[in-house]
Write an enzyme that holds these catalytic residues in place. Structure first.
Site, PDB file in Angstrom:
ATOM      1  N   GLN A 157       0.829  -1.206   0.000  1.00  0.00           N
ATOM      2  CA  GLN A 157       0.000   0.000   0.000  1.00  0.00           C
ATOM      3  C   GLN A 157       0.865   1.258   0.000  1.00  0.00           C
ATOM      4  O   GLN A 157       0.538   2.254  -0.659  1.00  0.00           O
ATOM      5  CB  GLN A 157      -0.929  -0.005   1.223  1.00  0.00           C
ATOM      6  CG  GLN A 157      -2.029   1.031   1.161  1.00  0.00           C
ATOM      7  CD  GLN A 157      -3.013   0.786   0.007  1.00  0.00           C
ATOM      8  OE1 GLN A 157      -3.175  -0.342  -0.449  1.00  0.00           O
ATOM      9  NE2 GLN A 157      -3.644   1.836  -0.457  1.00  0.00           N
ATOM     10  N   VAL A 186      -5.893   6.847  -3.995  1.00  0.00           N
ATOM     11  CA  VAL A 186      -5.276   5.668  -3.368  1.00  0.00           C
ATOM     12  C   VAL A 186      -5.368   5.823  -1.855  1.00  0.00           C
ATOM     13  O   VAL A 186      -5.056   6.885  -1.316  1.00  0.00           O
ATOM     14  CB  VAL A 186      -3.793   5.537  -3.794  1.00  0.00           C
ATOM     15  CG1 VAL A 186      -3.161   4.323  -3.124  1.00  0.00           C
ATOM     16  CG2 VAL A 186      -3.681   5.434  -5.308  1.00  0.00           C
ATOM     17  N   HIS A 194      -8.096  -3.405   2.157  1.00  0.00           N
ATOM     18  CA  HIS A 194      -7.399  -4.506   1.500  1.00  0.00           C
ATOM     19  C   HIS A 194      -6.297  -5.083   2.399  1.00  0.00           C
ATOM     20  O   HIS A 194      -5.905  -6.235   2.232  1.00  0.00           O
ATOM     21  CB  HIS A 194      -6.795  -4.047   0.171  1.00  0.00           C
ATOM     22  CG  HIS A 194      -7.809  -3.857  -0.908  1.00  0.00           C
ATOM     23  ND1 HIS A 194      -8.393  -4.921  -1.574  1.00  0.00           N
ATOM     24  CD2 HIS A 194      -8.357  -2.736  -1.435  1.00  0.00           C
ATOM     25  CE1 HIS A 194      -9.244  -4.450  -2.482  1.00  0.00           C
ATOM     26  NE2 HIS A 194      -9.245  -3.131  -2.410  1.00  0.00           N
ATOM     27  N   ASP A 201     -11.766  -6.383  -4.813  1.00  0.00           N
ATOM     28  CA  ASP A 201     -12.311  -5.646  -5.950  1.00  0.00           C
ATOM     29  C   ASP A 201     -12.675  -6.689  -7.004  1.00  0.00           C
ATOM     30  O   ASP A 201     -11.803  -7.421  -7.479  1.00  0.00           O
ATOM     31  CB  ASP A 201     -11.285  -4.669  -6.519  1.00  0.00           C
ATOM     32  CG  ASP A 201     -11.031  -3.493  -5.585  1.00  0.00           C
ATOM     33  OD1 ASP A 201     -11.816  -3.308  -4.638  1.00  0.00           O
ATOM     34  OD2 ASP A 201     -10.039  -2.774  -5.800  1.00  0.00           O
ATOM     35  N   GLU A 249     -18.329   2.854  -4.699  1.00  0.00           N
ATOM     36  CA  GLU A 249     -17.474   1.893  -5.394  1.00  0.00           C
ATOM     37  C   GLU A 249     -18.248   0.603  -5.667  1.00  0.00           C
ATOM     38  O   GLU A 249     -18.277  -0.302  -4.829  1.00  0.00           O
ATOM     39  CB  GLU A 249     -16.218   1.582  -4.569  1.00  0.00           C
ATOM     40  CG  GLU A 249     -15.298   2.777  -4.405  1.00  0.00           C
ATOM     41  CD  GLU A 249     -13.973   2.426  -3.765  1.00  0.00           C
ATOM     42  OE1 GLU A 249     -13.835   1.291  -3.255  1.00  0.00           O
ATOM     43  OE2 GLU A 249     -13.057   3.272  -3.768  1.00  0.00           O
ATOM     44  N   HIS A 252     -16.226  -2.949  -4.895  1.00  0.00           N
ATOM     45  CA  HIS A 252     -15.488  -3.267  -3.671  1.00  0.00           C
ATOM     46  C   HIS A 252     -16.393  -4.032  -2.697  1.00  0.00           C
ATOM     47  O   HIS A 252     -17.363  -3.482  -2.169  1.00  0.00           O
ATOM     48  CB  HIS A 252     -14.985  -1.976  -3.030  1.00  0.00           C
ATOM     49  CG  HIS A 252     -14.137  -2.185  -1.813  1.00  0.00           C
ATOM     50  ND1 HIS A 252     -12.778  -1.999  -1.801  1.00  0.00           N
ATOM     51  CD2 HIS A 252     -14.465  -2.572  -0.564  1.00  0.00           C
ATOM     52  CE1 HIS A 252     -12.301  -2.245  -0.595  1.00  0.00           C
ATOM     53  NE2 HIS A 252     -13.316  -2.590   0.183  1.00  0.00           N
TER      54      HIS A 252
END
Length: 278
Positions: A157, A186, A194, A201, A249, A252
């Protein structure tokens, strides 16, 4: 208001918002203090009258029982509040309901046991059976789901975030603004779901862009109607951005367990609302 704005479309990858800290509320309930003081005085008086401490244990149990009844009769609202708080605390401690968002960070040294998928993606092993069943059933219905993002380490990340910052600098953004700008696309490292191994995703093979058009694909139409049956929920619904801090989203998904997923789906709740944090 949402802490992120959607900026065009993205390939399967990142998103998110900005870290914040929520103030903690503290305080002392006056009725509880008064009751405690009274019980101490009663107990001390009993010790003095009996000339020793040999009966403290027995009287303590009796006083506690009387006090419990008195508290229940005098303040049923307080009892309900304590029960609700205890239930909420229990939910927050369950691994499948761990909350990570712009204001709640991934616990330090969080390292889930992973099961790796054929395409190199990985998820927390505890949710893998339900995930596999969901994907199998989606395919059996005639659709083509693709998991394009799953578990990420902190290092991964950080690399994604730094790469986004570097791209912004090359595009001409001032260095003192790139962190805020990068966080619109991001997730700031440590605030990304995550990193739990419980978020995925999932896109349609025929359309792999991470934008709102994803909701119109056959895969997403099926997942939005059926994912809760397998313990997964659409984590960032279109009308919850002011609560989640994340834009809509429609790709997700987050594992929360079948019981929680059913309640969230039926009552149209996001995870923050289900946990009573909003």
């Amino acid at each position: 208001m949402s802490y992120r704005k959607q900026r065009g479309y993205r390939k399967c990858g990142g998103k998110y918002g900005k870290r914040r800290r929520s103030p903690r509320k503290t305080g002392v309930r006056l009725p509880a203090v008064i009751m405690g003081t009274v019980l101490i005085l009663i107990l001390c008086g009993r010790v003095i009258l009996t000339g020793g401490i040999g009966e403290i244990t027995g009287w303590s149990a009796e006083i506690q029982a009387v006090a419990a009844d008195a508290m229940a009769d005098a303040a049923p609202g307080q009892k309900d509040s304590r029960t609700k708080q205890a239930h909420q605390a229990k939910k927050e401690q369950e691994w499948n309901l761990l909350l990570v968002n712009p204001w709640n960070w991934v616990p330090e040294n969080h390292e889930p046991e992973l099961t790796y998928l054929r395409n190199g993606q990985a998820v927390d092993s505890r949710c893998y059976p339900e995930l596999q069943q969901m994907i199998d059933d989606c395919r059996a219905a005639g659709f083509e789901p693709l998991i394009c993002a799953s578990y990420r380490t902190m290092e991964k990340q950080e690399a994604l975030f730094e790469d986004k910052e570097a791209n912004l600098i090359r595009e001409g953004y001032p260095e003192n603004e790139v962190e805020v700008e990068a966080a619109k696309v991001v997730a700031y490292p440590g605030t990304c779901e995550h990193q739990l191994g419980l978020a995925l995703d999932i896109v349609d093979v025929s359309y792999q862009q991470l934008d709102t058009e994803q909701e119109n694909t056959p895969v997403q139409q099926w997942l939005m109607k059926n994912s809760w049956k397998y313990g997964f929920v659409l984590r960032y619904p279109t009308d919850k951005s002011d609560i989640t801090g994340i834009i809509y989203e429609p790709w997700h998904y987050r594992y929360v367990g079948k019981e929680a997923a059913a309640e969230m789906y039926e009552n149209k709740l996001c995870l923050e609302e289900y946990l009573g944090i909003n």
